[in-house]
Design a protein around this motif. Sequence first.
Motif, PDB file in Angstrom:
ATOM      1  N   ARG A 149      52.741 144.117 -52.478  1.00 12.86           N
ATOM      2  CA  ARG A 149      52.481 144.201 -53.911  1.00 12.86           C
ATOM      3  C   ARG A 149      51.378 143.241 -54.328  1.00 12.86           C
ATOM      4  N   VAL A 150      51.349 142.068 -53.705  1.00 13.95           N
ATOM      5  CA  VAL A 150      50.292 141.100 -54.012  1.00 13.95           C
ATOM      6  C   VAL A 150      48.934 141.663 -53.624  1.00 13.95           C
ATOM      7  N   GLN A 154      45.615 142.617 -55.960  1.00 12.53           N
ATOM      8  CA  GLN A 154      44.278 142.108 -55.678  1.00 12.53           C
ATOM      9  C   GLN A 154      43.274 143.240 -55.478  1.00 12.53           C
ATOM     10  N   ALA A 155      43.687 144.293 -54.773  1.00 10.47           N
ATOM     11  CA  ALA A 155      42.761 145.386 -54.444  1.00 10.47           C
ATOM     12  C   ALA A 155      42.453 146.269 -55.639  1.00 10.47           C
ATOM     13  N   THR A 156      43.424 146.460 -56.525  1.00 12.09           N
ATOM     14  CA  THR A 156      43.238 147.400 -57.634  1.00 12.09           C
ATOM     15  C   THR A 156      42.854 146.741 -58.941  1.00 12.09           C
ATOM     16  N   GLY A 157      43.041 145.426 -59.042  1.00 15.34           N
ATOM     17  CA  GLY A 157      42.744 144.742 -60.289  1.00 15.34           C
ATOM     18  C   GLY A 157      43.839 144.863 -61.327  1.00 15.34           C
ATOM     19  N   GLN A 161      52.834 142.669 -62.765  1.00 14.81           N
ATOM     20  CA  GLN A 161      53.914 143.390 -63.428  1.00 14.81           C
ATOM     21  C   GLN A 161      53.668 144.896 -63.392  1.00 14.81           C
ATOM     22  N   THR A 162      52.434 145.321 -63.630  1.00 19.74           N
ATOM     23  CA  THR A 162      52.116 146.747 -63.569  1.00 19.74           C
ATOM     24  C   THR A 162      52.350 147.287 -62.169  1.00 19.74           C
ATOM     25  N   VAL A 163      51.885 146.554 -61.164  1.00 19.36           N
ATOM     26  CA  VAL A 163      52.083 146.973 -59.778  1.00 19.36           C
ATOM     27  C   VAL A 163      53.570 147.070 -59.459  1.00 19.36           C
ATOM     28  N   SER A 164      54.346 146.105 -59.904  1.00 21.39           N
ATOM     29  CA  SER A 164      55.781 146.111 -59.647  1.00 21.39           C
ATOM     30  C   SER A 164      56.455 147.333 -60.272  1.00 21.39           C
ATOM     31  N   PRO A 189      57.536 135.649 -46.794  1.00 19.49           N
ATOM     32  CA  PRO A 189      56.861 136.831 -46.238  1.00 19.49           C
ATOM     33  C   PRO A 189      56.792 137.954 -47.272  1.00 19.49           C
ATOM     34  N   ARG A 190      55.690 138.662 -47.287  1.00 19.39           N
ATOM     35  CA  ARG A 190      55.484 139.735 -48.251  1.00 19.39           C
ATOM     36  C   ARG A 190      56.001 141.059 -47.700  1.00 19.39           C
TER      37      ARG A 190
END
Length: 509
Positions: A149-150, A154-157, A161-164, A189-190
């Motif tokens: 998710r991190v 980073q990749a999408t900008g 919270q939106t990614v989650s 760990p991610r």
Amino acid sequence: MTVRNDIDWQERDPVLKAAWPLDVHAERESAEIQFGHVQRPTHENTSWDAARLELWPPGERDGCAAGHVHPRRTVPPASYHSIDSVAVAGEAAISPPPPAEAGRGALTTKTTSTEKGAIRRGTNLPRMGDFNESVILDAIRRQRGGLSRVELAQATGLSAQTVSNITRRLLDRGVARESGKHNTGSGKPRTLLEIVPTSRYAVGVHLDPAVITCVLVDLLGTVVAQRSRRTPSGGDTDGTVADMAASVSGIVAESGIDDGRILGLGIAAPGPIDVTAGWVVEPPELHGWGRYPLRDRLSEATGFPALLDKDVTAAVVAERWAGAATASRNLLFFYLGTGSGMGLVVDDTVLRGVSGNAGEVGGLGAACSTRTLVDEAIALGVLGGEYTVLDPADAQSGLERLGQLAAEGDAQADGIIERLGLRVGRGVCAAATLLDVDSIVFGGPTWHVLGERLLATIEPMVARSPFVRAAHATTVASTTLGENVAAVGAASLVLDQALSAQPRSLLLG
């Protein structure tokens, strides 16, 4: 029809023009339809669940001006077509669903690892929930090893919270799954996310004058079933469509996959086509077809929603979805089948032109057909009269013999292929220079027969070009998808339209 509204606009910040907590109900024939609860978004969190609505408040702080309720695209058509208007602190209107992307054609309404630079950027502005979800899904799909998710943020900008929120919905629908842990060396760990390939499928049909190919692919574009047969001659279009429909039904039935998991049917055909109407328009080597409503007829025969695109366009979509160029945002695909053409991608957007017929290469001197190659070999005495092409499918045996003779050292046979390679090389270099692409891929139903010999001529031409490599390296390769690349591309058209981020969907009107 009723609306429960507990909003007091005068107590809210008018600068934040977004939806606020709201329960929307609609009554139709005494049956209440629950559309869902609208969450309060912020500038960082603007994602919406599939059945949620957006309420646009007025720009004035008078407490009761009109707004608009917009259904998300995933709300069933029967729901939003049954509603005329609702009242929200005044009057509001149901907006129609957004139109299909221009030049793509619409679905009919029948009952490897990549560089992160290739990932689209999301947006944190309001009304972008569907687009952002597609951005996230596309990013996960392109990174075959999975993304956390991190890393997605980073990749999408997009905000964390939106990614989650988006990834939670993808997990709930079974489209994505947690695939393991990634230890970054410090901290917790991610958790990595990956696509579930078997969650959705698409069918692709390639109508070539020589061969008809049907494939069933999963969400990553991997072929799970396929059938091919010689294209019937004589112009019995309805009979040919019936055979195509039988092949589609057959591969779906044999796979054991439920129809509800199939997103639709894509059709790749030689040009010219009418992409809006779904017609093939007098294709040169398909005698007797004239102007034929291929998309709708095949949709009716199979029961699947369908779309139609040009074969060269389908092929380049296959490459960017599942082939050798998934990491490229600027790509040229040279297609060699019964005829030839180019599929084009610039800045991660497939170029189709005003009528959907982009990709003709006659003006570049790179046009060729299997018939003309075999005819040339017969005229020069390289091949005997028994290889005369009476039907497009007849050319295959002549091409195979021509390639065999060239490999055995026959100078005339090699010269025929060399001259073709020079014509194609000049055309490809011109197009690659014009469009500034970084990847050139070759393929098509007959490419595998002559491809190795042709690349021996074309690749050095690209390397020597004073323009193609002036500012960046240019990769030259044959497709990894085999001779069925256009059929895989036809299925990929469905996946691409249903699941990829389409910037044009953000336009109003």
